[in-house]
Design an enzyme around this catalytic site. Structure first.
Site, PDB file in Angstrom:
ATOM      1  N   SER A  97      40.251  -9.273  42.293  1.00 26.07           N
ATOM      2  CA  SER A  97      40.975  -8.033  41.993  1.00 26.07           C
ATOM      3  C   SER A  97      41.383  -7.917  40.526  1.00 26.07           C
ATOM      4  O   SER A  97      41.858  -6.870  40.093  1.00 26.07           O
ATOM      5  CB  SER A  97      42.228  -7.921  42.867  1.00 26.07           C
ATOM      6  OG  SER A  97      43.220  -8.837  42.429  1.00 26.07           O
TER       7      SER A  97
ATOM      8  N   ARG B  14      41.052  -7.428  36.658  1.00 26.54           N
ATOM      9  CA  ARG B  14      40.180  -6.755  35.690  1.00 26.54           C
ATOM     10  C   ARG B  14      40.650  -7.125  34.282  1.00 26.54           C
ATOM     11  O   ARG B  14      41.856  -7.121  34.015  1.00 26.54           O
ATOM     12  CB  ARG B  14      40.250  -5.226  35.831  1.00 26.54           C
ATOM     13  CG  ARG B  14      39.992  -4.710  37.245  1.00 26.54           C
ATOM     14  CD  ARG B  14      38.565  -5.014  37.685  1.00 26.54           C
ATOM     15  NE  ARG B  14      38.238  -4.359  38.938  1.00 26.54           N
ATOM     16  CZ  ARG B  14      38.170  -4.985  40.112  1.00 26.54           C
ATOM     17  NH1 ARG B  14      38.430  -6.268  40.195  1.00 26.54           N
ATOM     18  NH2 ARG B  14      37.839  -4.333  41.203  1.00 26.54           N
TER      19      ARG B  14
ATOM     20  N   MET C 196      45.787  -4.388  42.047  1.00 28.27           N
ATOM     21  CA  MET C 196      44.721  -4.813  41.157  1.00 28.27           C
ATOM     22  C   MET C 196      45.287  -4.923  39.740  1.00 28.27           C
ATOM     23  O   MET C 196      45.548  -3.912  39.097  1.00 28.27           O
ATOM     24  CB  MET C 196      43.566  -3.810  41.205  1.00 28.27           C
ATOM     25  CG  MET C 196      42.601  -3.965  40.086  1.00 28.27           C
ATOM     26  SD  MET C 196      41.166  -2.857  40.050  1.00 28.27           S
ATOM     27  CE  MET C 196      41.737  -1.329  40.669  1.00 28.27           C
ATOM     28  N   PRO C 197      45.509  -6.139  39.255  1.00 33.77           N
ATOM     29  CA  PRO C 197      45.983  -6.290  37.882  1.00 33.77           C
ATOM     30  C   PRO C 197      44.884  -5.936  36.877  1.00 33.77           C
ATOM     31  O   PRO C 197      43.720  -6.318  37.068  1.00 33.77           O
ATOM     32  CB  PRO C 197      46.362  -7.756  37.768  1.00 33.77           C
ATOM     33  CG  PRO C 197      45.987  -8.414  39.033  1.00 33.77           C
ATOM     34  CD  PRO C 197      45.436  -7.397  39.961  1.00 33.77           C
ATOM     35  N   ILE C 198      45.281  -5.217  35.853  1.00 31.67           N
ATOM     36  CA  ILE C 198      44.374  -4.907  34.744  1.00 31.67           C
ATOM     37  C   ILE C 198      45.004  -5.502  33.496  1.00 31.67           C
ATOM     38  O   ILE C 198      46.127  -5.151  33.132  1.00 31.67           O
ATOM     39  CB  ILE C 198      44.174  -3.392  34.577  1.00 31.67           C
ATOM     40  CG1 ILE C 198      43.571  -2.805  35.846  1.00 31.67           C
ATOM     41  CG2 ILE C 198      43.295  -3.107  33.358  1.00 31.67           C
ATOM     42  CD1 ILE C 198      43.498  -1.286  35.852  1.00 31.67           C
TER      43      ILE C 198
END
Length: 73
Positions: A38, A40, A1-3
């Site tokens: 995914s 954020r 999950m990239p933030i």
């Protein structure tokens, strides 16, 4: 999950912020094949008084620029 975290000076419209969020999401999808669901995005808006370069806040720099412009008129 990239933030993806962005710190930016406050004052942009909600439309501009929404565009930024969409385009950052799209960039992550294209760059690393992340599913859009995914990704954020966290945006922190900082007052101009709290952001400085070389010891001078952006608010102070703007005030000096406006004062300089007013003196030329």
């Amino acid at each position: 999950m990239p933030i993806i975290e962005v710190t930016i000076l406050e004052g942009r419209t909600q439309e501009k912020m929404a565009t930024l969020i969409r385009e950052l999401t799209d960039a992550a999808v294209h760059a690393i094949d992340a599913p859009a669901q995914s990704v954020r995005v966290i945006i922190r808006e900082v007052p101009a008084e709290h952001f400085a370069v070389a010891g001078i806040s952006k608010a102070e720099k703007r005030a000096k620029a406006n004062s300089h412009d007013a003196n030329r008129e």
